[in-house]
Design an enzyme around this catalytic site. Structure first.
Site: not given
Ligand code: SAH
Length: 441
Positions: A72, A78, A81, A166, A269, A298, A319, A365, A392
């Site tokens: 790029c 930017c 990256c 991009c 994602q 989550y 969630e 997650d 992450c």
């Molecule tokens: N597992 C999903 C999303 C992961 S991102 C995937 O792979 O697509 C993390 C998620 O946690 C987000 O959707 C966010 O809204 C949620 N989140 C953040 N704090 C939270 C909490 N205290 N309790 C439950 N969910 C929560």
């Protein structure tokens, strides 16, 4: 001592977690952006502290064997990256090391010792680490001469740098942007483009401060065009109101054999190729035989939950964002899955309820800040056989794993996955097993 603007010569020996090159001269440490371990560079001093300082790259004297020319042309301006000048193999190695450093330094795990018995795998990379993002967000506006431009914001500012193609986004973005630029209206703020990689469906969402007309010509093959109204003066891209201009207002895509409906506001994602590998590992680590009760904390729009449901007796997703839970329920219906239930609320609060079945496996997650302590405590009290942690941010992962391991779990497997090639981010799937639990060989 060093003074500002002084020229120094430094050999870069390491990379910081943010992707800055690290060089040493005597006991002094330099952080120099846009350098690669193995480079010897000339740099000018920017800021000096007691034991470390920052310098700006001036000239590469001896390039690292891992150095490549960024594809790029505006990678440096930017900044998104920051690893583009390093070959892809070295990027994957950097990501593995980042996870290792955090697990050792913050989590106090010993990843090298045979006795600890932790399987630490190489980062799963992409065969082709370009054009992987299924979503792009381009700010649109006027430059100083009154020309319409779309691109990205220069670092720490709202000045738009023109960039319509991009290289981590899809090829189609360019023609779409050109078409919208021709219809420019001063109320336009952003152009959001999403593509279903498996279905080929494309959504164009124009974000504007008022109702305007946008027409996409048929030859661009757009599945649906929507207008999102955002008249608030904040950094949040999308407003609350979305008007469907053409098509169904959503696109569909698959993760594995599961179908998902994606609207302008849905979280999905952004690297669909790697997400299959990530979820595949999460499901594999969960070790399901069909009789288990699983919790997915989550859960977002239920992507992991539904991947687990196919192999479990019952899955519960939790969630905090209500519209995401509505999407999750709809997605379960779309795929004919009836052994998944979803709950809106904070994970740490919902799992305190005592009317739930005890889980055999808990999957988490969380966002970058990791799990809430109450959440970890409650999981420990529930004593599932296995915990699968998808993360992450390996620093908060390491912090949370230390708590879980102090509470009766053993770290068994660590699998980094490269979801965002050329950036410093790394995703990780980890398996923990309760010490009382005998693993099937
Ligand atoms: N597992 C999903 C999303 C992961 S991102 C995937 O792979 O697509 C993390 C998620 O946690 C987000 O959707 C966010 O809204 C949620 N989140 C953040 N704090 C939270 C909490 N205290 N309790 C439950 N969910 C929560």
């Amino acid at each position: 001592m060093f003074s500002k603007n002084q020229t120094i010569e430094v050999k870069i020996v390491d990379l910081s977690h943010e992707g800055e090159g690290i060089g040493k001269s005597n006991a002094f440490t330099w952080f120099i952006k846009d350098t690669v371990p193995g480079d010897t560079v000339e740099a000018s001093v920017m800021k000096v502290k007691k034991t470390y300082g920052y310098a700006r790259l001036q000239k590469i004297i001896i390039p690292s064997p891992d150095r490549v020319k960024p594809l790029c042309p505006i990678a440096r301006a930017c900044g998104g990256c920051s690893l583009q000048d390093m070959n892809y193999e070295a990027q994957l190695e950097f990501k593995k090391n980042k996870v290792k450093n955090n697990l050792e330094r913050i989590g106090e795990f010993d990843l090298d010792s045979e006795d600890a018995g932790i399987e630490f795998f190489d980062t799963i990379g992409m065969d082709d680490p370009w054009r992987y993002r299924n979503k792009a967000q381009y700010p649109i506006g006027l430059d100083r001469n009154g020309n319409v431009i779309a691109g990205f914001y220069a670092m720490h500012s709202h000045n738009i740098i023109s960039c319509e193609d991009c290289l981590i986004g899809i090829k189609e973005n360019k023609a779409i942007i050109e078409c919208i630029k021709k219809q420019y209206d001063p109320s336009m703020r952003h152009i959001l483009i999403r593509k279903g990689f498996k279905t080929g469906q494309i959504m164009v969402c124009v974000v504007a401060s008022k109702k305007i007309k946008v027409v996409m010509p048929p030859e661009l093959g757009i599945t649906t065009t929507v207008l999102n109204i955002n008249d608030k003066d904040t950094n949040v891209i999308l407003g609350d109101k979305t008007i469907v201009l053409d098509g169904p207002g959503y696109i569909e895509d698959y993760i594995g054999n599961l179908k998902f409906r994606i609207s302008a506001q849905s979280f999905f994602q952004v690297n669909p190729v790697q997400v299959e590998k990530l979820y595949g590992k999460a499901v594999e680590f969960a070790g399901l035989t069909g009789c288990e009760t699983v919790w997915d904390l989550y859960c977002g729009i239920g992507t992991i939950t539904l991947s687990l449901a196919e192999k479990a007796k019952m899955v519960y997703g939790v969630e905090v964002v209500e519209p995401a839970i509505r999407d999750a329920e709809e997605n379960a219906g779309l795929n004919g899955i009836n052994n998944a239930r979803f709950y809106v609320g904070k994970a740490e609060e919902v799992i305190l309820r005592d009317d739930f079945e005890k889980p055999d496996v808990v999957v988490v997650d969380p966002p970058r800040k990791g799990c809430d302590e109450v959440c970890l405590d409650t999981i420990l009290k529930m004593k599932p056989d296995r915990i699968v942690y998808v993360s992450c941010d390996s620093a908060t992962l390491a912090r949370d794993l230390k708590i879980l391991c102090a509470g009766g779990y053993e770290l068994k497997k660590v699998q980094p996955v490269d979801m965002f090639p050329h950036t410093v981010h790394v995703e990780c799937v980890v398996l923990l097993s309760h010490i009382s639990c005998v693993e099937p060989k």
